[in-house]
Design a protein around this motif. Structure first.
Motif, PDB file in Angstrom:
ATOM      1  N   UNK A  32       0.837  -1.193   0.000  1.00 46.81           N
ATOM      2  CA  UNK A  32       0.000   0.000   0.000  1.00 46.81           C
ATOM      3  C   UNK A  32       0.871   1.242   0.000  1.00 46.81           C
ATOM      4  N   UNK A  33       0.720   2.056   1.030  1.00 47.57           N
ATOM      5  CA  UNK A  33       1.503   3.286   1.124  1.00 47.57           C
ATOM      6  C   UNK A  33       2.683   3.167   2.088  1.00 47.57           C
ATOM      7  N   UNK A  34       2.983   1.948   2.504  1.00 47.37           N
ATOM      8  CA  UNK A  34       4.101   1.730   3.428  1.00 47.37           C
ATOM      9  C   UNK A  34       5.177   0.870   2.773  1.00 47.37           C
ATOM     10  N   UNK A  35       6.436   1.229   3.060  1.00 45.07           N
ATOM     11  CA  UNK A  35       7.564   0.396   2.674  1.00 45.07           C
ATOM     12  C   UNK A  35       8.184  -0.127   3.962  1.00 45.07           C
ATOM     13  N   UNK A  36       8.288  -1.445   4.039  1.00 44.17           N
ATOM     14  CA  UNK A  36       8.908  -2.115   5.168  1.00 44.17           C
ATOM     15  C   UNK A  36      10.286  -2.572   4.715  1.00 44.17           C
ATOM     16  N   UNK A  76      21.759   2.496   3.470  1.00 47.29           N
ATOM     17  CA  UNK A  76      21.397   1.229   2.822  1.00 47.29           C
ATOM     18  C   UNK A  76      19.884   1.039   2.827  1.00 47.29           C
ATOM     19  N   UNK A  77      19.238   1.479   3.900  1.00 40.59           N
ATOM     20  CA  UNK A  77      17.777   1.387   3.959  1.00 40.59           C
ATOM     21  C   UNK A  77      17.138   2.265   2.892  1.00 40.59           C
ATOM     22  N   UNK A  78      17.693   3.457   2.671  1.00 36.81           N
ATOM     23  CA  UNK A  78      17.154   4.328   1.623  1.00 36.81           C
ATOM     24  C   UNK A  78      17.312   3.695   0.244  1.00 36.81           C
ATOM     25  N   UNK A  79      18.430   3.011   0.021  1.00 37.73           N
ATOM     26  CA  UNK A  79      18.610   2.298  -1.253  1.00 37.73           C
ATOM     27  C   UNK A  79      17.551   1.221  -1.408  1.00 37.73           C
ATOM     28  N   UNK A  80      17.221   0.534  -0.319  1.00 41.15           N
ATOM     29  CA  UNK A  80      16.184  -0.501  -0.375  1.00 41.15           C
ATOM     30  C   UNK A  80      14.817   0.117  -0.667  1.00 41.15           C
ATOM     31  N   UNK A  81      14.534   1.263  -0.054  1.00 45.77           N
ATOM     32  CA  UNK A  81      13.270   1.959  -0.335  1.00 45.77           C
ATOM     33  C   UNK A  81      13.201   2.321  -1.820  1.00 45.77           C
ATOM     34  N   UNK A  92       7.054  10.241   2.022  1.00 46.39           N
ATOM     35  CA  UNK A  92       6.315  11.298   2.691  1.00 46.39           C
ATOM     36  C   UNK A  92       6.745  11.437   4.141  1.00 46.39           C
ATOM     37  N   UNK A  93       7.112  10.308   4.758  1.00 48.77           N
ATOM     38  CA  UNK A  93       7.491  10.334   6.169  1.00 48.77           C
ATOM     39  C   UNK A  93       8.243   9.060   6.530  1.00 48.77           C
ATOM     40  N   UNK A  94       9.263   9.214   7.360  1.00 58.64           N
ATOM     41  CA  UNK A  94       9.872   8.063   8.017  1.00 58.64           C
ATOM     42  C   UNK A  94       9.006   7.813   9.244  1.00 58.64           C
ATOM     43  N   UNK A  95       8.391   6.640   9.308  1.00 60.04           N
ATOM     44  CA  UNK A  95       7.419   6.349  10.353  1.00 60.04           C
ATOM     45  C   UNK A  95       8.084   5.728  11.579  1.00 60.04           C
ATOM     46  N   UNK A  96       8.916   4.700  11.355  1.00 60.25           N
ATOM     47  CA  UNK A  96       9.473   3.937  12.476  1.00 60.25           C
ATOM     48  C   UNK A  96      10.867   3.461  12.127  1.00 60.25           C
ATOM     49  N   UNK A  97      11.755   3.534  13.103  1.00 56.64           N
ATOM     50  CA  UNK A  97      13.105   3.003  12.996  1.00 56.64           C
ATOM     51  C   UNK A  97      13.309   2.056  14.166  1.00 56.64           C
ATOM     52  N   UNK A 151      13.535  -0.084   8.935  1.00 55.30           N
ATOM     53  CA  UNK A 151      12.788   1.160   8.773  1.00 55.30           C
ATOM     54  C   UNK A 151      11.423   0.881   8.160  1.00 55.30           C
ATOM     55  N   UNK A 152      10.453   1.695   8.540  1.00 54.44           N
ATOM     56  CA  UNK A 152       9.157   1.732   7.871  1.00 54.44           C
ATOM     57  C   UNK A 152       8.951   3.174   7.405  1.00 54.44           C
ATOM     58  N   UNK A 153       8.643   3.350   6.123  1.00 55.95           N
ATOM     59  CA  UNK A 153       8.365   4.685   5.595  1.00 55.95           C
ATOM     60  C   UNK A 153       6.996   4.705   4.930  1.00 55.95           C
ATOM     61  N   UNK A 154       6.392   5.880   4.953  1.00 60.00           N
ATOM     62  CA  UNK A 154       5.134   6.115   4.263  1.00 60.00           C
ATOM     63  C   UNK A 154       5.455   6.814   2.948  1.00 60.00           C
ATOM     64  N   UNK A 155       4.864   6.348   1.856  1.00 61.91           N
ATOM     65  CA  UNK A 155       5.113   6.944   0.550  1.00 61.91           C
ATOM     66  C   UNK A 155       3.816   7.423  -0.070  1.00 61.91           C
ATOM     67  N   UNK A 156       3.940   8.424  -0.914  1.00 63.21           N
ATOM     68  CA  UNK A 156       2.770   8.911  -1.661  1.00 63.21           C
ATOM     69  C   UNK A 156       2.693   8.190  -2.990  1.00 63.21           C
TER      70      UNK A 156
END
Length: 157
Positions: A32-36, A76-81, A92-97, A151-156
């Motif tokens: 959905x709108x989350x990347x784990x 490395x997490x950003x590369x995975x995202x 849109x937001x870094x939700x959880x680390x 990391x968990x991030x929210x994306x648009x």
């Protein structure tokens, strides 16, 4: 190059190649709108940057060095995202680390170590990089890594 990658360049940082999985998992999943993002260890150019437990004194990875390695994990997490969303400007937001620190039993500075990742996300994303977080001390991490970050991030869309 998007705004996020331009900001990384301003900070003197370069987005690395995605770290290939070390076992039976994928580096990141878009749901959905989350990347784990799976736990990232401080791999640089396909090699673990350092091994060992974090602690004070001879024979340990220093807390200062471990904080630097946590920032490597965050990159490395950003590369995975990026591998699953294509463009980091969609974040849109870094939700959880969640940070894990291989620790000497007497070491209690895990939050300071994981600040390396948290500060990087803040530097890159500003207020959108502020997140909920856990910093946990553990006996050992994969490959003998001193630190691991997920990391968990929210994306648009």
């Amino acid at each position: 190059m998007g705004a996020v990658e331009a900001r990384l360049a301003e900070l003197g940082l370069e987005l690395p190649e995605i770290v290939p999985p070390l076992a039976a998992y994928v580096p990141a999943v878009l749901d959905g709108s989350r990347v784990y993002v799976s736990g990232q260890v401080p791999m640089v150019g396909g090699v673990l940057a350092e091994t060992g437990a974090v602690g004070e004194g001879e024979g340990f990875v220093s807390p200062e060095r471990a904080k630097e390695l946590a920032a490597v994990c965050a990159l490395n997490a950003l590369a995975a995202v990026k591998s699953v969303v294509g463009d980091l400007d969609r974040v849109e937001r870094v939700v959880k680390v969640v940070g894990f620190v291989a620790s000497d039993p007497s070491f209690t500075g895990q939050p300071g170590v994981i600040n390396g990742a948290s500060e990087l996300f803040g530097d890159v994303f500003g207020d959108a990089g502020r997140h909920a977080r856990s910093a946990v001390g553990v006996v050992a991490l994969p490959l003998g890594a001193p630190v691991e970050v997920e990391v968990i991030v929210h994306v648009r869309d």
